[in-house]
Scaffold this motif. Structure first.
Motif, PDB file in Angstrom:
ATOM      1  N   LEU A 246      -0.732  87.141  18.933  1.00  0.00           N
ATOM      2  CA  LEU A 246      -1.633  88.279  19.104  1.00  0.00           C
ATOM      3  C   LEU A 246      -2.265  88.697  17.782  1.00  0.00           C
ATOM      4  CD1 LEU A 246       0.554  90.454  21.511  1.00  0.00           C
ATOM      5  CD2 LEU A 246      -1.249  88.827  22.109  1.00  0.00           C
ATOM      6  N   LEU A 247      -1.644  88.342  16.677  1.00  0.00           N
ATOM      7  CA  LEU A 247      -2.136  88.687  15.349  1.00  0.00           C
ATOM      8  C   LEU A 247      -2.481  87.419  14.583  1.00  0.00           C
ATOM      9  CD1 LEU A 247       0.371  91.514  14.324  1.00  0.00           C
ATOM     10  CD2 LEU A 247      -1.999  91.780  15.079  1.00  0.00           C
ATOM     11  N   PRO A 248      -3.334  87.509  13.573  1.00  0.00           N
ATOM     12  CA  PRO A 248      -3.720  86.309  12.819  1.00  0.00           C
ATOM     13  C   PRO A 248      -2.598  85.837  11.900  1.00  0.00           C
ATOM     14  CG  PRO A 248      -4.782  88.254  11.884  1.00  0.00           C
ATOM     15  CD  PRO A 248      -4.078  88.715  13.119  1.00  0.00           C
ATOM     16  N   LEU A 249      -1.963  84.762  12.275  1.00  0.00           N
ATOM     17  CA  LEU A 249      -0.930  84.148  11.448  1.00  0.00           C
ATOM     18  C   LEU A 249      -1.475  82.859  10.856  1.00  0.00           C
ATOM     19  CD1 LEU A 249       2.154  84.651  13.789  1.00  0.00           C
ATOM     20  CD2 LEU A 249       1.491  86.030  11.816  1.00  0.00           C
ATOM     21  N   PRO A 250      -1.126  82.539   9.629  1.00  0.00           N
ATOM     22  CA  PRO A 250      -1.704  81.360   8.970  1.00  0.00           C
ATOM     23  C   PRO A 250      -1.299  80.067   9.666  1.00  0.00           C
ATOM     24  CG  PRO A 250       0.060  82.307   7.649  1.00  0.00           C
ATOM     25  CD  PRO A 250      -0.207  83.273   8.749  1.00  0.00           C
ATOM     26  N   TYR A 251      -2.194  79.099   9.604  1.00  0.00           N
ATOM     27  CA  TYR A 251      -1.932  77.794  10.196  1.00  0.00           C
ATOM     28  C   TYR A 251      -0.962  77.012   9.309  1.00  0.00           C
ATOM     29  CZ  TYR A 251      -6.394  78.863  12.498  1.00  0.00           C
ATOM     30  OH  TYR A 251      -7.396  79.463  13.194  1.00  0.00           O
ATOM     31  N   GLY A 252      -0.056  76.330   9.937  1.00  0.00           N
ATOM     32  CA  GLY A 252       0.734  75.331   9.244  1.00  0.00           C
ATOM     33  C   GLY A 252       1.759  75.835   8.262  1.00  0.00           C
ATOM     34  N   VAL A 253       1.919  77.154   8.115  1.00  0.00           N
ATOM     35  CA  VAL A 253       2.892  77.673   7.157  1.00  0.00           C
ATOM     36  C   VAL A 253       4.283  77.526   7.755  1.00  0.00           C
ATOM     37  CG1 VAL A 253       3.695  79.702   5.922  1.00  0.00           C
ATOM     38  CG2 VAL A 253       1.246  79.249   6.123  1.00  0.00           C
ATOM     39  N   THR A 254       5.105  76.729   7.102  1.00  0.00           N
ATOM     40  CA  THR A 254       6.465  76.503   7.588  1.00  0.00           C
ATOM     41  C   THR A 254       7.342  77.689   7.234  1.00  0.00           C
ATOM     42  OG1 THR A 254       6.191  74.120   7.305  1.00  0.00           O
ATOM     43  CG2 THR A 254       8.441  74.949   7.531  1.00  0.00           C
ATOM     44  N   ALA A 255       8.061  78.183   8.216  1.00  0.00           N
ATOM     45  CA  ALA A 255       8.931  79.335   7.988  1.00  0.00           C
ATOM     46  C   ALA A 255      10.101  78.937   7.097  1.00  0.00           C
ATOM     47  CB  ALA A 255       9.443  79.864   9.330  1.00  0.00           C
ATOM     48  N   PRO A 256      10.575  79.858   6.265  1.00  0.00           N
ATOM     49  CA  PRO A 256      11.714  79.549   5.401  1.00  0.00           C
ATOM     50  C   PRO A 256      13.001  79.448   6.200  1.00  0.00           C
ATOM     51  CG  PRO A 256      11.135  81.866   5.210  1.00  0.00           C
ATOM     52  CD  PRO A 256      10.076  81.234   6.072  1.00  0.00           C
ATOM     53  N   GLY A 257      13.901  78.643   5.707  1.00  0.00           N
ATOM     54  CA  GLY A 257      15.201  78.519   6.350  1.00  0.00           C
ATOM     55  C   GLY A 257      15.226  77.413   7.375  1.00  0.00           C
ATOM     56  N   PRO A 258      16.392  76.827   7.573  1.00  0.00           N
ATOM     57  CA  PRO A 258      16.515  75.743   8.557  1.00  0.00           C
ATOM     58  C   PRO A 258      16.392  76.261   9.976  1.00  0.00           C
ATOM     59  CG  PRO A 258      18.673  76.356   7.696  1.00  0.00           C
ATOM     60  CD  PRO A 258      17.670  77.143   6.904  1.00  0.00           C
ATOM     61  N   GLY A 259      15.864  75.423  10.830  1.00  0.00           N
ATOM     62  CA  GLY A 259      15.783  75.765  12.246  1.00  0.00           C
ATOM     63  C   GLY A 259      14.541  76.499  12.659  1.00  0.00           C
ATOM     64  N   TYR A 260      13.656  76.848  11.724  1.00  0.00           N
ATOM     65  CA  TYR A 260      12.445  77.588  12.064  1.00  0.00           C
ATOM     66  C   TYR A 260      11.233  76.663  12.039  1.00  0.00           C
ATOM     67  CZ  TYR A 260      14.815  82.094  11.743  1.00  0.00           C
ATOM     68  OH  TYR A 260      15.649  83.157  11.961  1.00  0.00           O
ATOM     69  N   ALA A 261      10.348  76.881  13.012  1.00  0.00           N
ATOM     70  CA  ALA A 261       9.081  76.152  13.105  1.00  0.00           C
ATOM     71  C   ALA A 261       8.015  76.942  12.353  1.00  0.00           C
ATOM     72  CB  ALA A 261       8.707  75.974  14.576  1.00  0.00           C
ATOM     73  N   PRO A 262       6.781  76.403  12.246  1.00  0.00           N
ATOM     74  CA  PRO A 262       5.699  77.195  11.643  1.00  0.00           C
ATOM     75  C   PRO A 262       5.537  78.544  12.333  1.00  0.00           C
ATOM     76  CG  PRO A 262       5.028  74.911  11.828  1.00  0.00           C
ATOM     77  CD  PRO A 262       6.364  75.018  12.523  1.00  0.00           C
ATOM     78  N   LEU A 263       4.966  79.493  11.613  1.00  0.00           N
ATOM     79  CA  LEU A 263       4.923  80.875  12.081  1.00  0.00           C
ATOM     80  C   LEU A 263       4.252  81.017  13.437  1.00  0.00           C
ATOM     81  CD1 LEU A 263       4.091  82.811   8.786  1.00  0.00           C
ATOM     82  CD2 LEU A 263       6.248  82.773  10.030  1.00  0.00           C
ATOM     83  N   ARG A 264       3.147  80.327  13.634  1.00  0.00           N
ATOM     84  CA  ARG A 264       2.432  80.485  14.911  1.00  0.00           C
ATOM     85  C   ARG A 264       3.277  79.989  16.075  1.00  0.00           C
ATOM     86  NH1 ARG A 264      -2.877  81.574  14.465  1.00  0.00           N
ATOM     87  NH2 ARG A 264      -3.398  80.468  16.380  1.00  0.00           N
ATOM     88  N   GLU A 265       4.004  78.907  15.864  1.00  0.00           N
ATOM     89  CA  GLU A 265       4.880  78.427  16.929  1.00  0.00           C
ATOM     90  C   GLU A 265       6.047  79.372  17.149  1.00  0.00           C
ATOM     91  OE1 GLU A 265       7.478  74.446  18.089  1.00  0.00           O
ATOM     92  OE2 GLU A 265       5.979  74.379  16.487  1.00  0.00           O
TER      93      GLU A 265
END
Length: 639
Positions: A246-265
């Motif tokens: 619902l909000l503009p999240l950057p493309y392709g930015v990988t979330a920190p920490g193991p087990g997390y996908a990119p922010l949009r996912e």
């Protein structure tokens, strides 16, 4: 006519237009034979009024019907053709930032390392990254990536096991492009240039943000706000999937920490977790997992606030009457309650959330949902941020809009229950207990400690007690998996803190047990004299005639010889460890005096003193093995 990519359509509901969603797609590097992905589609309709006149333009954006799991869609590598005309690179274009020969790693190259990088001529302008077959004027364009404020750049990094080249990755909406160079300086130059271009782009706004602004402008007109909700399903509860944040999240930015996908996912996964709450048998762990994700990924906190506002909204804004009787609908309100006691929403999101809560209270004043709305509004005014997410016990209490009961161990008073909420600090709990125990006029300072066995640590006055309880819960869960878990758990204690003032303590007050429990150091007495009388025993400093405290024998609960020079004396809820070469004489005198009945100790009570086998090591304290004379001085007084 197809709509140009990157074009934003803001159609005001008050003027007869409708906006449901928006495609902020960018032209992507293409030319590798991939098929285009299904796009969000616009449907333009021009209704014909009965009178034959031209009616207002009605624009509806619908999301495509897609099959397959969400994760498959989000990991798609499909691309779209660029909207920029196919032409060779312009040699004198003033918008060119940097150009040169680079290698481009094929899409999916990480999974297919045997594919060699392809060499191409790249041109970076203020609007796009273009790829050509050569540097000549008539070169064929191989693809373009339109740069927006949501694109991201990572690197440079060297991948010696794969290509041995230095790479810079630029991410767009659908895929990432990895540019490679054998020289680190060249990769750094392209990385800096790409970041500067992206940073210069105007921030993009999602359709939801535009609608929130329209709602804010119409807040004085309830009918206009209701009309916006009715015409825009993106603002209301849905049982379908959410394909984009619902909000503009950057493309392709990988979330920190193991087990997390990119922010949009991760944003889409959060929405799936919210929907799973409706049928969860044990919602507490699921709620705690969602809160932990938001703690680890701060960029998703406002996103989750908006998703919860969406799922607690009805056709006209406030939830409809059926939601007040639906247990599944309450789950969203319960999680929103936990969120409001853990995180602070951003400015625009906070304003929209407060308006949503106010409209809910006005529409359903006597309902349980209105009670939740009032609780959340109050919590938002007090929350300042948490170190840890709520414990399961706190989540359970918040789901019922109740306080959490914690226990604090107080010397001489036993266990003291204290009601706290998510915002109660350690200093507030210490002050409440000091008042309960009648110690407000004491010259000593008291503080809340966390303690387990011999380990203890003073808590800062501003520490949230709820965070401490969560830490205890986490430590207990970690130790439960150990082969040899500790015997005792963590607990909260009220202790003396800072310089001590033992003078003038009342024998019948609650303050002296604190002195008994204080460990050596930090201003506590290291050497005291024990005096035994007919009715009581007293403690005094060496060389002083006035005792600092007296204890009647009726308050002595236990007395044990721990070794040839060690005596454990229990007074009420406190325990003293006395070390002296005269402990045998002390035991004999104490037993003689305890044999006499007293109002506090019936004559039938057995003597509390008893001998135990000598299991203690030789004394490590200098001077304890030498006789201390008849003064009765104790070499050590400790907890």
């Amino acid at each position: 006519m197809p709509l140009p990519g990157g074009l934003w359509w803001l159609l005001c509901c008050r003027r007869g237009f409708t906006l449901l969603h928006r495609d902020y797609g960018d032209g992507e590097l293409s030319g590798d034979g991939d098929e285009d992905e299904d796009e969000e589609t616009f449907e333009l309709r021009t209704p014909s009024p009965a009178g034959g006149g031209r009616g207002p333009l009605d624009v509806t954006l619908t999301q495509p019907m897609r099959s397959g799991p969400v994760s498959d869609r989000l990991q798609s590598w499909e691309e779209t053709r660029s909207l920029i005309p196919e032409k060779g690179p312009s040699e004198d274009d003033p918008d060119v930032v940097v150009k040169g020969w680079l290698y481009r790693e094929p899409r999916g190259g990480g999974a297919r390392p045997w594919l060699p990088p392809r060499r191409a001529w790249f041109v970076l302008t203020r609007d796009s990254l273009d790829q050509f077959s050569s540097s000549g004027k008539g070169a064929r364009r191989l693809g373009s990536l339109v740069l927006t404020s949501l694109c991201s750049v990572s690197g440079p990094e060297r991948r010696p096991k794969e290509t041995g080249l230095w790479s810079v990755t630029v991410s767009g909406r659908k895929h990432s492009v990895r540019l490679c160079s054998p020289r680190q300086s060249e990769a750094e130059r392209w990385g800096v240039a790409l970041r500067e271009v992206i940073a210069s782009k105007a921030p993009l706004e999602t359709p939801t943000q535009l609608l929130l602004r329209d709602i804010q402008e119409s807040r004085g007109d309830p009918e206009a706000v209701a009309l916006i909700y009715r015409r825009n399903p993106i603002l209301r509860h849905t049982s379908g999937a959410l394909y984009a944040p619902l909000l503009p999240l950057p493309y392709g930015v990988t979330a920190p920490g193991p087990g997390y996908a990119p922010l949009r996912e991760e944003a889409v996964r959060l929405f799936l977790a919210l929907q799973a709450l409706e049928g969860a048998r044990r919602p507490g762990p699921l709620m705690q997992g969602v809160l932990q994700t938001c703690r680890d990924l701060p960029a998703l906190r406002d996103e989750l606030f908006l998703q919860l506002a969406k799922q607690t909204s009805g056709p006209a804004g406030p939830p409809g009457p059926p939601a007040t009787q639906d247990p599944a609908a309450l789950r969203y309100w319960q999680l929103l309650t936990c969120m409001s006691c853990t995180f602070r929403p951003g400015g625009a999101v906070r304003g929209h959330l407060l308006g949503h809560l106010e409209r809910t209270e006005q529409a359903l004043p006597d309902s349980e949902l209105a009670e939740y709305a009032r609780f959340i509004r109050r919590a938002l005014g007090r929350t300042r941020g948490r170190e840890l997410v709520p414990s399961l016990a706190e989540i359970s209490a918040l789901s019922r809009r109740q306080e959490l009961l914690c226990t604090v161990h107080c010397p001489g008073a036993g266990v003291c229950p204290v009601a706290i909420d998510s915002h109660t600090t350690a200093g507030e709990v210490a002050r409440e207990l000091v008042g309960r125990l009648g110690l407000t006029r004491s010259r000593n300072t008291f503080a809340l400690y966390e303690q387990r066995g011999a380990q203890e640590r003073a808590l800062a006055g501003g520490t949230l007690v709820a965070d401490v309880l969560t830490r205890f819960e986490n430590l207990a869960a970690e130790e439960a998996g150990l082969e040899d878990p500790p015997d005792t758990g963590w607990r909260l204690c009220l202790r003396l803190h800072g310089p001590l003032h033992p003078e003038g303590l009342s024998p019948d007050g609650h303050e002296l047990p604190f002195l008994f429990e204080q460990e050596p150091g930090g201003g506590a007495p290291q050497k005291l004299c024990l005096g035994l009388g007919a009715k009581a025993m007293s403690l005094s400093r060496p060389g002083e005639t006035e005792p600092i405290h007296s204890v009647s024998y009726g308050r002595v609960a236990a007395c044990q010889l721990m070794g040839p020079h060690t005596l454990a004396l229990r007074v009420g809820e406190s325990q003293l460890l006395l070390q002296s070469p005269q402990v045998e004489e002390i035991v004999q005198l104490v037993n003689a005096y305890l044999a006499n009945p007293s109002p506090e100790r019936p004559s039938s009570s057995p003597p509390p003193c008893q001998d135990l086998p000598d299991t203690s090591p030789p004394s490590q304290h200098p001077g304890l093995d030498e006789p201390q004379g008849q003064s009765g001085c104790l070499g050590q007084l400790q907890d």
